[in-house]
Enzyme design. Structure first.
Site, PDB file in Angstrom:
ATOM      1  N   GLU A  40     -55.972  33.230  54.103  1.00 26.20           N
ATOM      2  CA  GLU A  40     -55.384  31.906  53.926  1.00 26.20           C
ATOM      3  C   GLU A  40     -54.034  31.893  54.643  1.00 26.20           C
ATOM      4  O   GLU A  40     -53.327  32.908  54.692  1.00 26.20           O
ATOM      5  CB  GLU A  40     -55.209  31.679  52.424  1.00 26.20           C
ATOM      6  N   LYS A 111     -59.216  23.341  50.561  1.00 22.19           N
ATOM      7  CA  LYS A 111     -59.070  23.940  49.232  1.00 22.19           C
ATOM      8  C   LYS A 111     -59.176  22.890  48.128  1.00 22.19           C
ATOM      9  O   LYS A 111     -58.502  21.853  48.169  1.00 22.19           O
ATOM     10  CB  LYS A 111     -57.730  24.665  49.159  1.00 22.19           C
ATOM     11  N   CYS A 149     -58.507  31.453  47.716  1.00 24.40           N
ATOM     12  CA  CYS A 149     -57.481  31.938  46.796  1.00 24.40           C
ATOM     13  C   CYS A 149     -57.708  31.502  45.335  1.00 24.40           C
ATOM     14  O   CYS A 149     -58.584  32.027  44.657  1.00 24.40           O
ATOM     15  CB  CYS A 149     -56.111  31.508  47.311  1.00 24.40           C
TER      16      CYS A 149
END
Length: 263
Positions: A40, A111, A149
């Site tokens: 990321e 995300k 994440c």
């Protein structure tokens, strides 16, 4: 097939980050990787995010992504990397891009779950994805699902990818350090792999911004490769027969009595 895990320590210099990315991809490709996964924020990162996250954001066909596509074309591999995508004046998108030798943008995943825990507030600078559909791509005869994440803490994200046929889940991350955080990282990756009987590939930024500790876990929950605190590259085998073998022994996906539906 072989998948490369490229743990780098991104900075505020896009050129420096591109050089690190290029070297890591070259190393993984030389070891036979067909897909190489980077963290990321591979394009641009800071120890403490600020307004430059929005100012430095680029479109999916912008200079940085175009240059990464050039790396993919030169090395003959699929590259998965994180970038800040320009989507508006006030916030950027935290986006994982898949680029191949043939296609600048095979697909992109924005995300879903922003990091609003442990004192952080990612939503100040980042806009969450509006489209919640699972994002997957095919390479080397296998299907790969994408998450980012903090998504790791939401088991339904991985389950929806598996319901769409994912053989492996790729998790670019910049997992922030803190109390028990490294333990959470490794425990949750193993849990997601075990409960879904898939390979799980977590690739983080190297310290000090992140905990590092990039790893690949097989469908039985065995850690088959792991990096520590330093930048580095490793290549692992993702084997369809291993998935089938584990699912014959542990048929939890077919034994379950309900499915996960999007909100």
């Amino acid at each position: 097939m072989k998948v490369g895990l490229a743990q780098i320590a991104s900075t505020s210099s896009k050129q420096e980050n591109l050089s690190m990315l290029s070297a890591a991809v070259r190393s993984a490709a030389a070891d036979g990787a067909e897909v190489v996964v980077l963290p990321e924020f591979a394009m641009y990162n800071l120890p403490v995010p600020d307004s430059s996250f929005v100012e430095e954001a680029e479109p999916l066909d912008g200079p940085f992504a175009t240059r990464v596509h050039g790396v993919a074309a030169r090395e003959g591999v699929v590259v998965v990397f994180g970038m800040l995508e320009s989507v508006g004046a006030d916030r950027a998108a935290n986006t994982i891009v898949v680029t191949s030798p043939a296609d600048l943008s095979v697909t992109a995943y924005r995300k879903i779950h922003l990091y609003e825990a442990f004192g952080a507030s990612e939503s100040t600078l980042i806009q969450p994805a509006e489209d919640l559909a699972p994002v997957l791509f095919d390479a080397g005869g296998l299907r790969f699902g994408l998450n980012t994440c903090y998504d790791l803490r939401f088991p339904e994200v991985a389950r929806r990818l598996v319901d769409e046929g994912a053989d492996a889940v790729l998790l670019p991350a910049s997992w922030a350090p803190g109390s028990r955080k490294e333990d959470h990282w490794s425990t949750l990756i193993r849990a997601r792999a075990i409960e879904n009987t898939v390979y799980y590939v977590g690739v983080g930024q190297a310290p000090p911004i992140s905990v590092g500790n990039s790893m690949c876990v097989d469908p039985m929950g065995v850690v088959i490769a792991q990096l520590g605190e330093q930048p580095g590259v490793m290549v692992v085998d993702v084997d369809a027969e291993r998935i089938a073998q584990v699912r014959r022994v542990n048929p939890c996906l077919t034994d379950r009595r309900f499915v996960v539906n999007p909100a």
